[in-house]
Design an enzyme around this catalytic site. Sequence first.
Site, PDB file in Angstrom:
ATOM      1  N   HIS A   1       0.813  -1.215   0.000  1.00 29.60           N
ATOM      2  CA  HIS A   1       0.000   0.000   0.000  1.00 29.60           C
ATOM      3  C   HIS A   1       0.852   1.273   0.000  1.00 29.60           C
ATOM      4  O   HIS A   1       0.484   2.256  -0.645  1.00 29.60           O
ATOM      5  CB  HIS A   1      -0.973  -0.032   1.183  1.00 29.60           C
ATOM      6  CG  HIS A   1      -2.014  -1.110   1.060  1.00 29.60           C
ATOM      7  ND1 HIS A   1      -2.597  -1.749   2.126  1.00 29.60           N
ATOM      8  CD2 HIS A   1      -2.561  -1.689  -0.052  1.00 29.60           C
ATOM      9  CE1 HIS A   1      -3.452  -2.656   1.696  1.00 29.60           C
ATOM     10  NE2 HIS A   1      -3.453  -2.644   0.378  1.00 29.60           N
TER      11      HIS A   1
ATOM     12  N   ASP B   1      -3.055  -8.757  -7.141  1.00 29.97           N
ATOM     13  CA  ASP B   1      -2.799  -9.057  -5.724  1.00 29.97           C
ATOM     14  C   ASP B   1      -3.457 -10.384  -5.342  1.00 29.97           C
ATOM     15  O   ASP B   1      -4.290 -10.441  -4.430  1.00 29.97           O
ATOM     16  CB  ASP B   1      -3.343  -7.891  -4.874  1.00 29.97           C
ATOM     17  CG  ASP B   1      -2.935  -7.988  -3.418  1.00 29.97           C
ATOM     18  OD1 ASP B   1      -2.002  -8.757  -3.104  1.00 29.97           O
ATOM     19  OD2 ASP B   1      -3.568  -7.299  -2.598  1.00 29.97           O
TER      20      ASP B   1
ATOM     21  N   SER C   1      -6.498  -1.656  -0.928  1.00 31.66           N
ATOM     22  CA  SER C   1      -6.135  -0.955  -2.162  1.00 31.66           C
ATOM     23  C   SER C   1      -7.320  -0.190  -2.770  1.00 31.66           C
ATOM     24  O   SER C   1      -7.115   0.932  -3.262  1.00 31.66           O
ATOM     25  CB  SER C   1      -5.524  -1.939  -3.169  1.00 31.66           C
ATOM     26  OG  SER C   1      -6.253  -3.134  -3.254  1.00 31.66           O
TER      27      SER C   1
ATOM     28  N   HIS D   1      -7.815  -7.944  -7.816  1.00 35.19           N
ATOM     29  CA  HIS D   1      -8.133  -8.752  -6.626  1.00 35.19           C
ATOM     30  C   HIS D   1      -8.439  -7.755  -5.517  1.00 35.19           C
ATOM     31  O   HIS D   1      -7.600  -7.470  -4.675  1.00 35.19           O
ATOM     32  CB  HIS D   1      -6.950  -9.637  -6.232  1.00 35.19           C
ATOM     33  CG  HIS D   1      -6.447 -10.534  -7.330  1.00 35.19           C
ATOM     34  ND1 HIS D   1      -5.559 -10.110  -8.278  1.00 35.19           N
ATOM     35  CD2 HIS D   1      -6.723 -11.833  -7.600  1.00 35.19           C
ATOM     36  CE1 HIS D   1      -5.305 -11.116  -9.103  1.00 35.19           C
ATOM     37  NE2 HIS D   1      -5.993 -12.175  -8.717  1.00 35.19           N
TER      38      HIS D   1
HETATM   39  C1  LIG Z   1      -4.775 -10.278  -1.027  1.00 38.43           C
HETATM   40  S1  LIG Z   1      -6.487 -10.127  -1.188  1.00 38.43           S
HETATM   41  C2  LIG Z   1      -6.712  -8.551  -1.918  1.00 38.43           C
HETATM   42  C3  LIG Z   1      -6.398  -7.387  -1.053  1.00 38.43           C
HETATM   43  C4  LIG Z   1      -6.576  -6.044  -1.721  1.00 38.43           C
HETATM   44  N1  LIG Z   1      -5.941  -5.967  -3.021  1.00 38.43           N
HETATM   45  C5  LIG Z   1      -6.009  -4.948  -0.848  1.00 38.43           C
HETATM   46  O1  LIG Z   1      -4.814  -4.616  -0.992  1.00 38.43           O
HETATM   47  O2  LIG Z   1      -6.741  -4.394  -0.043  1.00 38.43           O
HETATM   48  C6  LIG Z   1      -6.834 -11.180  -2.559  1.00 38.43           C
HETATM   49  C7  LIG Z   1      -8.303 -11.198  -2.989  1.00 38.43           C
HETATM   50  O3  LIG Z   1      -8.392 -11.891  -4.234  1.00 38.43           O
HETATM   51  C8  LIG Z   1      -9.612 -12.607  -4.264  1.00 38.43           C
HETATM   52  N2  LIG Z   1      -9.461 -13.640  -5.295  1.00 38.43           N
HETATM   53  C9  LIG Z   1      -8.894 -14.856  -5.201  1.00 38.43           C
HETATM   54  N3  LIG Z   1      -8.858 -15.467  -6.404  1.00 38.43           N
HETATM   55  C10 LIG Z   1      -9.416 -14.601  -7.296  1.00 38.43           C
HETATM   56  C11 LIG Z   1      -9.634 -14.629  -8.701  1.00 38.43           C
HETATM   57  N4  LIG Z   1      -9.282 -15.682  -9.444  1.00 38.43           N
HETATM   58  N5  LIG Z   1     -10.203 -13.565  -9.269  1.00 38.43           N
HETATM   59  C12 LIG Z   1     -10.550 -12.474  -8.533  1.00 38.43           C
HETATM   60  N6  LIG Z   1     -10.366 -12.385  -7.200  1.00 38.43           N
HETATM   61  C13 LIG Z   1      -9.791 -13.424  -6.584  1.00 38.43           C
HETATM   62  C14 LIG Z   1      -9.762 -13.102  -2.829  1.00 38.43           C
HETATM   63  O4  LIG Z   1     -11.122 -13.408  -2.541  1.00 38.43           O
HETATM   64  C15 LIG Z   1      -9.230 -11.920  -2.026  1.00 38.43           C
HETATM   65  O5  LIG Z   1     -10.275 -11.060  -1.647  1.00 38.43           O
END
Ligand SMILES: C[S@@+](CC[C@H](N)C(=O)[O-])C[C@H]1O[C@@H](n2cnc3c(N)ncnc32)[C@H](O)[C@@H]1O
Length: 266
Positions: free
Chosen positions: A18, A155, A91, A41
């Site tokens: 971040h 992410d 994010s 993500h």
């Molecule tokens: C590390 S977290 C994201 C955190 C966010 N980017 C932040 O910094 O606040 C990863 C997210 O990706 C989602 N996710 C997992 N596989 C996915 C996919 N194939 N497509 C989209 N989202 C996915 C999960 O449910 C989770 O909410």
Amino acid sequence: MNYRHAFHAGNHGDCLKHALLVALLDRLLRKDAPLAVVDLHAGRGRYDLGGPEASRTGEWRDGIGRLLDQPPAPLARYVGLVQALGLYPGSPALAQALLRPTDRLVLNEKQPEEFAALRAWAEGDARIVLRQGDAWALKGIVPPAGYRRGLVLFDPPYEAEGEHARLAAALREAHRLAPTFVLAAWYPVKHLAPVRALRDSLAGLPKLVDAALYLRPPLDPTRLNGSGLIVVNAPWGYAEEAQAIVEALRGRLADEAGAAVHLAAA
Ligand SMILES: C[S@@+](CC[C@H](N)C(=O)[O-])C[C@H]1O[C@@H](n2cnc3c(N)ncnc32)[C@H](O)[C@@H]1O
């Protein structure tokens, strides 16, 4: 899909991701032309560090919890935003806070409960476009129609086998679809073999800046020993700023022998 970011929000990986994301967005926002940010993500947008998930792991205490008091200058902008935004901003919330009325924020999330929370949070902001789908199906999301400048954040949770290889392929695909966009991908550092493979597989992409913090030598693959952010088409001056940010994070977050900063620009 068992991953829930609420357990990890505000941990050292989030701080690195971040703080560097804010630095990238600030640089992109220096130009007047409208900008599109695609968060592939997205998670749920923001996180309650007093809630049951974050309290159960307490990970944030060794992350953002160590930065709030008189943050060093390179971290002041990020920490100031965290303090101004109330709940710990993921994010999406950081991007929302920075973008201008003419900018666009595309938020993609696959997991149904996370998506529902994200939708409830984003409601009423006309700049935000929501999408519940698979992040790896990039066509149609990247680039957002009508935008020539922007940033795409990758992410993934790194739960599945082969996630690093999938990420490398997706970065190449995103660069093909949107060659002018900045691409940023967070990765965990458990042990070095997958990280080295990821770095090697991206060779040749333009203006690569890879900034990582190792809290300790990355030898025990059962622990999150650090993390990094790889950027493609990094803006001018970003590498130097990233170095200062990661050094400042090391000063506050790393207290074991063998902590190190990795910064590579090509
Ligand atoms: C590390 S977290 C994201 C955190 C966010 N980017 C932040 O910094 O606040 C990863 C997210 O990706 C989602 N996710 C997992 N596989 C996915 C996919 N194939 N497509 C989209 N989202 C996915 C999960 O449910 C989770 O909410």
